[in-house]
Design an enzyme around this catalytic site. Sequence first.
Site, short mmCIF file in Angstrom:
data_model
loop_
_atom_site.label_atom_id
_atom_site.label_comp_id
_atom_site.label_asym_id
_atom_site.label_seq_id
_atom_site.Cartn_x
_atom_site.Cartn_y
_atom_site.Cartn_z
N ASP A 24 0.81 -1.21 0.00
CA ASP A 24 0.00 0.00 0.00
C ASP A 24 0.85 1.26 0.00
O ASP A 24 0.67 2.16 -0.84
CB ASP A 24 -0.94 0.01 1.21
CG ASP A 24 -2.02 -1.05 1.12
OD1 ASP A 24 -2.31 -1.51 0.00
OD2 ASP A 24 -2.58 -1.41 2.17
N ARG A 105 -0.14 2.50 17.25
CA ARG A 105 -0.57 3.62 16.40
C ARG A 105 -0.36 5.00 17.02
O ARG A 105 0.04 5.93 16.31
CB ARG A 105 -2.03 3.43 15.98
CG ARG A 105 -2.30 2.20 15.13
CD ARG A 105 -1.23 1.93 14.12
NE ARG A 105 -1.59 0.87 13.18
CZ ARG A 105 -0.72 0.10 12.56
NH1 ARG A 105 0.58 0.26 12.78
NH2 ARG A 105 -1.11 -0.82 11.71
N ASP A 134 -7.54 1.46 11.89
CA ASP A 134 -6.32 2.25 11.91
C ASP A 134 -6.51 3.65 11.34
O ASP A 134 -5.86 4.60 11.77
CB ASP A 134 -5.19 1.53 11.15
CG ASP A 134 -4.53 0.46 12.01
OD1 ASP A 134 -4.63 0.56 13.25
OD2 ASP A 134 -3.90 -0.44 11.45
N SER A 185 -3.12 -9.80 4.51
CA SER A 185 -2.62 -8.50 4.94
C SER A 185 -2.12 -8.65 6.37
O SER A 185 -2.84 -9.10 7.25
CB SER A 185 -3.75 -7.45 4.89
OG SER A 185 -3.30 -6.22 5.40
#
Length: 413
Positions: A24, A105, A134, A185
């Site tokens: 990505d 995060r 996310d 993923s």
Amino acid sequence: MANSTSANNGKRDKVVLAYSGGLDTSVDIHWLQENYNVDVVAISVDVGQPEADGKEIVERAYRNGAIRADFFDVRKEFVEEYVWPLVKANGMYQDIYPLSTAIARPLMAKTLVKIAHEEGAKYIAHGCTGKGNDQVRFDAGIKAQDPDLKILAPQREWVASRDEEIDYAEEHGIEIKAKKSSPFSRDENLWGASCECGALENAWDEPPAGVWAHTVDPEQAPNTPTYVEIGFEHGIPVCLDGKRMDGIELIEKLNKIAGDNGVGRIDHVEDRLVGIKSRETYECPAAVTIITAHKAIEAMTLQREVLDFKRGIEQKFTRMVYDGQWFGGLREPINAFIDATQKFVNGVVRVKLYKGSVTVVGRKSPTSLYDTGLATYSKDTEDTFDHHAAMGFIYVWGLPDQTAARAHKTDKQ
């Protein structure tokens, strides 16, 4: 799409991209240049991704068109300022997921904002999709630190499939490692790994072997158990089997030991913040083992009322981490309360790791509330419990119910 050429001498605006080096974010460098006419600063944040090669990731970002690329090792901060508070809170979302992805995060968002300020960047970009959690964690975390920064999320705008992204990379000469034959993923750090997509989208089917990368199949794990002793000080694990070590080393070693025994595999259908249920697998050998041990040492050192009240606070803290509210006004006061409860959470817990299970088999503490003299039934140990006092206690304890039973008695009873 926006034209982001600045009016200042024709210079292009900058965007700081959260760059993992995966599919990505690799295609995002070119996509952002093509669609927003911006210069891309690619920032990789090392929170303990297995086999993360900072030099290779940075060089690939430059080859794919970034004007600056950096790799920041923040593992120490990650463990001490994010993972350990999570351990103190026994952080398990929906009582099963130890928040391995979510807890990384806020630190990533903090790093991105710092670099954006250094670069004078107008934008921060990430590779999150419109269905995931996310995107909330990044967007909310960034805006809570600097509301004036703008967010770009190519995967939310483009909504391309994995195969379409690979085709885009081939068409534009973008260097990637992903192949169409690899449908999953993944996200990985010191605290654990997550896997989604592909065959996992059928919630009835057993996860295929290919989703597991860091744990041994419990059926293939050793036929004899492994015992590990974890030492805690103020709620933080500080040693394994009597050997003191820093947080990074302790987690890495325990990931290997527990993973080799098949511990830490999680197959979970969870409730995402965006309103959908998602089936994901996680591998969190150290996290599952440490939190299990931490609960055991708390049970020995904290009073019942503290444990009961803390459980509700733990759930709130866990939701805040999962929902991306790290930088909100409630997290620090909650952490202050949890820290206060950990003053006497000291001692050693012995766990048994065996074919996918982790079982507490022993615990000891210099601040233990477990008193053998009070608990014993043995004639060989001095019994310090006043048995006669129990009768008066029971009378007083049960008196409200006795009184109500007499007052509310009816003929039907």
